[in-house]
Design a protein around this motif. Structure first.
Motif, PDB file in Angstrom:
ATOM      1  N   LYS A   1      38.880 -16.879 -47.550  1.00  0.00           N
ATOM      2  CA  LYS A   1      38.837 -18.236 -47.006  1.00  0.00           C
ATOM      3  C   LYS A   1      37.906 -18.306 -45.797  1.00  0.00           C
ATOM      4  O   LYS A   1      37.114 -19.240 -45.673  1.00  0.00           O
ATOM      5  CB  LYS A   1      40.249 -18.679 -46.633  1.00  0.00           C
ATOM      6  N   ASP A   2      37.987 -17.313 -44.922  1.00  0.00           N
ATOM      7  CA  ASP A   2      37.121 -17.278 -43.744  1.00  0.00           C
ATOM      8  C   ASP A   2      35.655 -17.119 -44.134  1.00  0.00           C
ATOM      9  O   ASP A   2      34.771 -17.759 -43.558  1.00  0.00           O
ATOM     10  CB  ASP A   2      37.522 -16.133 -42.809  1.00  0.00           C
ATOM     11  N   LYS A   3      35.416 -16.268 -45.116  1.00  0.00           N
ATOM     12  CA  LYS A   3      34.040 -16.055 -45.572  1.00  0.00           C
ATOM     13  C   LYS A   3      33.467 -17.319 -46.212  1.00  0.00           C
ATOM     14  O   LYS A   3      32.322 -17.688 -45.958  1.00  0.00           O
ATOM     15  CB  LYS A   3      33.984 -14.897 -46.566  1.00  0.00           C
ATOM     16  N   LEU A   4      34.282 -17.972 -47.029  1.00  0.00           N
ATOM     17  CA  LEU A   4      33.821 -19.225 -47.650  1.00  0.00           C
ATOM     18  C   LEU A   4      33.560 -20.282 -46.587  1.00  0.00           C
ATOM     19  O   LEU A   4      32.628 -21.078 -46.707  1.00  0.00           O
ATOM     20  CB  LEU A   4      34.836 -19.727 -48.671  1.00  0.00           C
ATOM     21  N   SER A   5      34.354 -20.276 -45.540  1.00  0.00           N
ATOM     22  CA  SER A   5      34.152 -21.216 -44.441  1.00  0.00           C
ATOM     23  C   SER A   5      32.815 -20.955 -43.742  1.00  0.00           C
ATOM     24  O   SER A   5      32.085 -21.899 -43.416  1.00  0.00           O
ATOM     25  CB  SER A   5      35.310 -21.114 -43.444  1.00  0.00           C
ATOM     26  N   LEU A   6      32.482 -19.691 -43.510  1.00  0.00           N
ATOM     27  CA  LEU A   6      31.190 -19.351 -42.908  1.00  0.00           C
ATOM     28  C   LEU A   6      30.031 -19.792 -43.799  1.00  0.00           C
ATOM     29  O   LEU A   6      29.032 -20.336 -43.319  1.00  0.00           O
ATOM     30  CB  LEU A   6      31.092 -17.849 -42.657  1.00  0.00           C
ATOM     31  N   ILE A   7      30.170 -19.552 -45.092  1.00  0.00           N
ATOM     32  CA  ILE A   7      29.118 -19.960 -46.033  1.00  0.00           C
ATOM     33  C   ILE A   7      28.994 -21.483 -46.035  1.00  0.00           C
ATOM     34  O   ILE A   7      27.884 -22.027 -46.009  1.00  0.00           O
ATOM     35  CB  ILE A   7      29.399 -19.418 -47.447  1.00  0.00           C
ATOM     36  N   ALA A   8      30.123 -22.170 -46.044  1.00  0.00           N
ATOM     37  CA  ALA A   8      30.103 -23.635 -46.030  1.00  0.00           C
ATOM     38  C   ALA A   8      29.423 -24.158 -44.769  1.00  0.00           C
ATOM     39  O   ALA A   8      28.647 -25.115 -44.834  1.00  0.00           O
ATOM     40  CB  ALA A   8      31.525 -24.178 -46.141  1.00  0.00           C
ATOM     41  N   GLN A   9      29.716 -23.538 -43.634  1.00  0.00           N
ATOM     42  CA  GLN A   9      29.059 -23.937 -42.385  1.00  0.00           C
ATOM     43  C   GLN A   9      27.555 -23.771 -42.502  1.00  0.00           C
ATOM     44  O   GLN A   9      26.798 -24.649 -42.087  1.00  0.00           O
ATOM     45  CB  GLN A   9      29.553 -23.082 -41.217  1.00  0.00           C
ATOM     46  N   ALA A  10      27.126 -22.629 -43.029  1.00  0.00           N
ATOM     47  CA  ALA A  10      25.695 -22.363 -43.166  1.00  0.00           C
ATOM     48  C   ALA A  10      25.021 -23.378 -44.092  1.00  0.00           C
ATOM     49  O   ALA A  10      23.880 -23.761 -43.872  1.00  0.00           O
ATOM     50  CB  ALA A  10      25.462 -20.939 -43.678  1.00  0.00           C
ATOM     51  N   LEU A  11      25.758 -23.797 -45.110  1.00  0.00           N
ATOM     52  CA  LEU A  11      25.205 -24.745 -46.080  1.00  0.00           C
ATOM     53  C   LEU A  11      25.434 -26.196 -45.692  1.00  0.00           C
ATOM     54  O   LEU A  11      24.958 -27.105 -46.365  1.00  0.00           O
ATOM     55  CB  LEU A  11      25.827 -24.498 -47.462  1.00  0.00           C
ATOM     56  N   ASP A  12      26.206 -26.404 -44.630  1.00  0.00           N
ATOM     57  CA  ASP A  12      26.618 -27.752 -44.237  1.00  0.00           C
ATOM     58  C   ASP A  12      27.330 -28.443 -45.404  1.00  0.00           C
ATOM     59  O   ASP A  12      27.047 -29.578 -45.766  1.00  0.00           O
ATOM     60  CB  ASP A  12      25.412 -28.573 -43.760  1.00  0.00           C
ATOM     61  N   ALA A  13      28.274 -27.681 -45.997  1.00  0.00           N
ATOM     62  CA  ALA A  13      29.036 -28.155 -47.151  1.00  0.00           C
ATOM     63  C   ALA A  13      30.527 -28.088 -46.826  1.00  0.00           C
ATOM     64  O   ALA A  13      30.928 -27.478 -45.842  1.00  0.00           O
ATOM     65  CB  ALA A  13      28.736 -27.289 -48.370  1.00  0.00           C
ATOM     66  N   GLU A  14      31.326 -28.693 -47.665  1.00  0.00           N
ATOM     67  CA  GLU A  14      32.776 -28.630 -47.518  1.00  0.00           C
ATOM     68  C   GLU A  14      33.270 -27.298 -48.090  1.00  0.00           C
ATOM     69  O   GLU A  14      32.916 -26.953 -49.217  1.00  0.00           O
ATOM     70  CB  GLU A  14      33.440 -29.792 -48.274  1.00  0.00           C
TER      71      GLU A  14
ATOM     72  N   VAL B   1      21.798 -19.317 -44.365  1.00  0.00           N
ATOM     73  CA  VAL B   1      22.598 -18.225 -44.935  1.00  0.00           C
ATOM     74  C   VAL B   1      22.075 -16.886 -44.427  1.00  0.00           C
ATOM     75  O   VAL B   1      22.852 -16.008 -44.044  1.00  0.00           O
ATOM     76  CB  VAL B   1      22.611 -18.287 -46.475  1.00  0.00           C
ATOM     77  N   ILE B   2      20.764 -16.727 -44.397  1.00  0.00           N
ATOM     78  CA  ILE B   2      20.171 -15.483 -43.879  1.00  0.00           C
ATOM     79  C   ILE B   2      20.593 -15.268 -42.429  1.00  0.00           C
ATOM     80  O   ILE B   2      21.005 -14.166 -42.050  1.00  0.00           O
ATOM     81  CB  ILE B   2      18.629 -15.526 -44.004  1.00  0.00           C
ATOM     82  N   ALA B   3      20.522 -16.320 -41.612  1.00  0.00           N
ATOM     83  CA  ALA B   3      20.906 -16.219 -40.197  1.00  0.00           C
ATOM     84  C   ALA B   3      22.391 -15.900 -40.048  1.00  0.00           C
ATOM     85  O   ALA B   3      22.784 -15.078 -39.203  1.00  0.00           O
ATOM     86  CB  ALA B   3      20.551 -17.513 -39.470  1.00  0.00           C
ATOM     87  N   MET B   4      23.232 -16.532 -40.852  1.00  0.00           N
ATOM     88  CA  MET B   4      24.676 -16.294 -40.784  1.00  0.00           C
ATOM     89  C   MET B   4      24.999 -14.846 -41.149  1.00  0.00           C
ATOM     90  O   MET B   4      25.790 -14.182 -40.481  1.00  0.00           O
ATOM     91  CB  MET B   4      25.402 -17.267 -41.721  1.00  0.00           C
ATOM     92  N   LEU B   5      24.383 -14.331 -42.216  1.00  0.00           N
ATOM     93  CA  LEU B   5      24.628 -12.953 -42.625  1.00  0.00           C
ATOM     94  C   LEU B   5      24.173 -11.974 -41.543  1.00  0.00           C
ATOM     95  O   LEU B   5      24.846 -10.983 -41.273  1.00  0.00           O
ATOM     96  CB  LEU B   5      23.922 -12.648 -43.945  1.00  0.00           C
ATOM     97  N   ASP B   6      23.062 -12.277 -40.910  1.00  0.00           N
ATOM     98  CA  ASP B   6      22.554 -11.416 -39.845  1.00  0.00           C
ATOM     99  C   ASP B   6      23.487 -11.458 -38.629  1.00  0.00           C
ATOM    100  O   ASP B   6      23.887 -10.417 -38.103  1.00  0.00           O
ATOM    101  CB  ASP B   6      21.143 -11.853 -39.455  1.00  0.00           C
ATOM    102  N   LYS B   7      23.880 -12.645 -38.229  1.00  0.00           N
ATOM    103  CA  LYS B   7      24.707 -12.809 -37.030  1.00  0.00           C
ATOM    104  C   LYS B   7      26.113 -12.215 -37.199  1.00  0.00           C
ATOM    105  O   LYS B   7      26.593 -11.490 -36.332  1.00  0.00           O
ATOM    106  CB  LYS B   7      24.826 -14.291 -36.677  1.00  0.00           C
ATOM    107  N   HIS B   8      26.768 -12.526 -38.275  1.00  0.00           N
ATOM    108  CA  HIS B   8      28.170 -12.139 -38.447  1.00  0.00           C
ATOM    109  C   HIS B   8      28.375 -10.781 -39.136  1.00  0.00           C
ATOM    110  O   HIS B   8      29.439 -10.176 -38.983  1.00  0.00           O
ATOM    111  CB  HIS B   8      28.930 -13.215 -39.232  1.00  0.00           C
ATOM    112  N   PHE B   9      27.377 -10.341 -39.913  1.00  0.00           N
ATOM    113  CA  PHE B   9      27.569  -9.122 -40.702  1.00  0.00           C
ATOM    114  C   PHE B   9      26.444  -8.102 -40.520  1.00  0.00           C
ATOM    115  O   PHE B   9      26.447  -7.062 -41.173  1.00  0.00           O
ATOM    116  CB  PHE B   9      27.709  -9.467 -42.192  1.00  0.00           C
ATOM    117  N   SER B  10      25.477  -8.410 -39.663  1.00  0.00           N
ATOM    118  CA  SER B  10      24.316  -7.528 -39.445  1.00  0.00           C
ATOM    119  C   SER B  10      23.623  -7.179 -40.758  1.00  0.00           C
ATOM    120  O   SER B  10      23.152  -6.067 -40.947  1.00  0.00           O
ATOM    121  CB  SER B  10      24.738  -6.250 -38.713  1.00  0.00           C
ATOM    122  N   VAL B  11      23.565  -8.145 -41.655  1.00  0.00           N
ATOM    123  CA  VAL B  11      22.903  -7.971 -42.952  1.00  0.00           C
ATOM    124  C   VAL B  11      21.502  -8.566 -42.846  1.00  0.00           C
ATOM    125  O   VAL B  11      21.338  -9.717 -42.452  1.00  0.00           O
ATOM    126  CB  VAL B  11      23.683  -8.683 -44.081  1.00  0.00           C
TER     127      VAL B  11
END
Length: 79
Positions: A4-17, A41-51
């Motif tokens: 749920k938390d991961k989907l929330s991060l992805i939704a934030q990155a996509l500006d989606a529900e 999405v690239i920025a979110m993965l880098d910031k939160h997961f160092s990907v």
């Protein structure tokens, strides 16, 4: 971090529900999936997961599950 938390991060990155996203959701079918969303999405993965995604990694993002896989891979490395 749970699904749920991961989907929330992805939704934030996509500006989606968050409720609109499921692992099997195809990114190209989302109205929000455009070049800005890819960068987010690239920025979110880098910031939160160092990907750090390579160009081939970015091309392979077809579903939400593909994004989740990058998150899981990094979490597995940490444990």
């Amino acid at each position: 971090m749970d699904l749920k938390d991961k989907l929330s991060l992805i939704a934030q990155a996509l500006d989606a529900e968050p409720e609109a996203l499921k692992p099997e959701t195809k990114l190209e079918e989302l109205e929000e999936w455009d070049s800005l969303a890819v960068v987010s999405v690239i920025a979110m993965l880098d910031k939160h997961f160092s990907v750090r995604l390579r160009p081939n990694d970015i091309k392979s993002l077809v579903t939400v599950e593909d994004i989740l896989a990058h998150m899981k891979e990094k979490e597995a490395e940490k444990s």
